[in-house]
Design an enzyme around this catalytic site. Structure first.
Site, short mmCIF file in Angstrom:
data_model
loop_
_atom_site.label_atom_id
_atom_site.label_comp_id
_atom_site.label_asym_id
_atom_site.label_seq_id
_atom_site.Cartn_x
_atom_site.Cartn_y
_atom_site.Cartn_z
N GLN A 93 3.24 10.15 1.15
CA GLN A 93 4.54 9.53 0.91
C GLN A 93 5.17 9.99 -0.40
O GLN A 93 6.38 9.85 -0.59
CB GLN A 93 4.43 8.00 0.91
CG GLN A 93 4.10 7.43 2.29
CD GLN A 93 4.04 5.93 2.25
OE1 GLN A 93 3.01 5.35 1.94
NE2 GLN A 93 5.16 5.28 2.53
N CYS A 105 7.54 -0.25 5.70
CA CYS A 105 6.96 0.95 5.07
C CYS A 105 7.93 1.41 3.99
O CYS A 105 9.14 1.40 4.21
CB CYS A 105 6.78 2.03 6.13
SG CYS A 105 6.11 3.57 5.49
N LEU A 106 7.40 1.81 2.85
CA LEU A 106 8.27 2.29 1.77
C LEU A 106 9.02 3.55 2.18
O LEU A 106 10.04 3.88 1.57
CB LEU A 106 7.45 2.53 0.50
CG LEU A 106 6.75 1.28 -0.09
CD1 LEU A 106 5.95 1.65 -1.32
CD2 LEU A 106 7.76 0.18 -0.41
N GLY A 143 0.85 -1.19 0.00
CA GLY A 143 0.00 0.00 0.00
C GLY A 143 0.87 1.23 0.00
O GLY A 143 2.09 1.14 0.22
N HIS A 161 -0.68 7.18 7.97
CA HIS A 161 0.11 8.16 7.20
C HIS A 161 -0.65 9.48 7.04
O HIS A 161 -0.04 10.55 6.99
CB HIS A 161 0.41 7.61 5.79
CG HIS A 161 1.60 6.69 5.73
ND1 HIS A 161 2.89 7.12 5.97
CD2 HIS A 161 1.70 5.37 5.44
CE1 HIS A 161 3.72 6.10 5.83
NE2 HIS A 161 3.03 5.02 5.51
N HIS A 185 -2.32 0.96 8.80
CA HIS A 185 -0.99 1.53 8.51
C HIS A 185 -1.12 2.71 7.54
O HIS A 185 -0.54 3.78 7.77
CB HIS A 185 -0.09 0.43 7.92
CG HIS A 185 1.26 0.92 7.48
ND1 HIS A 185 2.43 0.54 8.09
CD2 HIS A 185 1.62 1.76 6.47
CE1 HIS A 185 3.45 1.14 7.50
NE2 HIS A 185 2.99 1.88 6.50
N GLU A 186 -1.87 2.50 6.44
CA GLU A 186 -1.96 3.56 5.42
C GLU A 186 -2.72 4.77 5.97
O GLU A 186 -2.33 5.91 5.69
CB GLU A 186 -2.63 3.04 4.15
CG GLU A 186 -1.88 1.91 3.44
CD GLU A 186 -0.40 2.16 3.22
OE1 GLU A 186 0.00 3.34 3.09
OE2 GLU A 186 0.37 1.19 3.21
NI NI Z 1 3.89 3.16 5.08
#
Ligand code: NI
Length: 171
Positions: A52, A100-101, A47, A146, A142-143
């Site tokens: 981000q 996480c990216l 995701g 953000h 999680h998303e």
């Molecule tokens: Ni993330």
């Protein structure tokens, strides 16, 4: 359209609260969503959230049939979720490793609610809601974090369970 560069932890833009989308179905919104998918797929993400890639809007995407970063994870429906809200179903928390990216190369053990109901809007502005549990519920939590400027390391309770993927999997 384009793989965008991903902001990494330490960039203050990742700590900001994102703003709700007010206009649906626009060219700009569709372009943003396409960039999110291109960027997520380029990094094998489960995701990704708009902040981000430096866009301070309440837009997240997630979903996969199979995921290289999480080979054990069951499929999660491919979803675009705009202006989301989450309702917790039951108090049960579940620990799971997540990455996480924006925190490349690392994983941490994070408690998340096992079951949730989430709702939000499609790119065309249609409201929908869904219930989810397990990994699907984890990804959504999680998303959506953000969008509130929260990165998962902030939720780790035991920093001994936070580290680089290679080192964690060797131990
Ligand atoms: Ni993330």
């Amino acid at each position: 359209m384009a793989v965008r560069s991903i902001l990494r932890m330490g960039d203050p833009r990742l700590l900001a609260r994102s703003l709700p989308v007010e206009q649906f179905g626009t060219v700009a919104l569709h372009a943003l969503i396409e960039d999110l998918f291109d960027t997520m797929h380029a990094h094998d993400g489960a995701g990704i959230a708009a902040p981000q890639i430096g866009v301070q809007l309440q837009v997240v995407i997630f979903g996969f049939e199979r995921n290289l970063r999480y080979p054990e994870a069951p499929p999660v429906p491919e979803t675009v979720l705009i202006n989301p809200t989450i309702e917790v179903l039951g108090e049960r928390l579940e620990d799971g490793y997540e990455g996480c990216l924006s925190v490349p190369g690392m994983r941490g053990l994070v408690p998340r609610y096992h079951a949730i109901r989430y709702s939000g809007y499609t790119p065309e502005g249609n409201r929908f809601e869904r219930t989810a549990d397990g990994f699907h519920a984890r990804v959504v939590q999680h998303e959506c974090d953000h969008l509130a400027g929260v990165l998962y390391p902030k939720r780790i309770r035991d920093l001994a369970r936070f580290g680089f993927i290679e080192e964690l999997s060797a131990s």
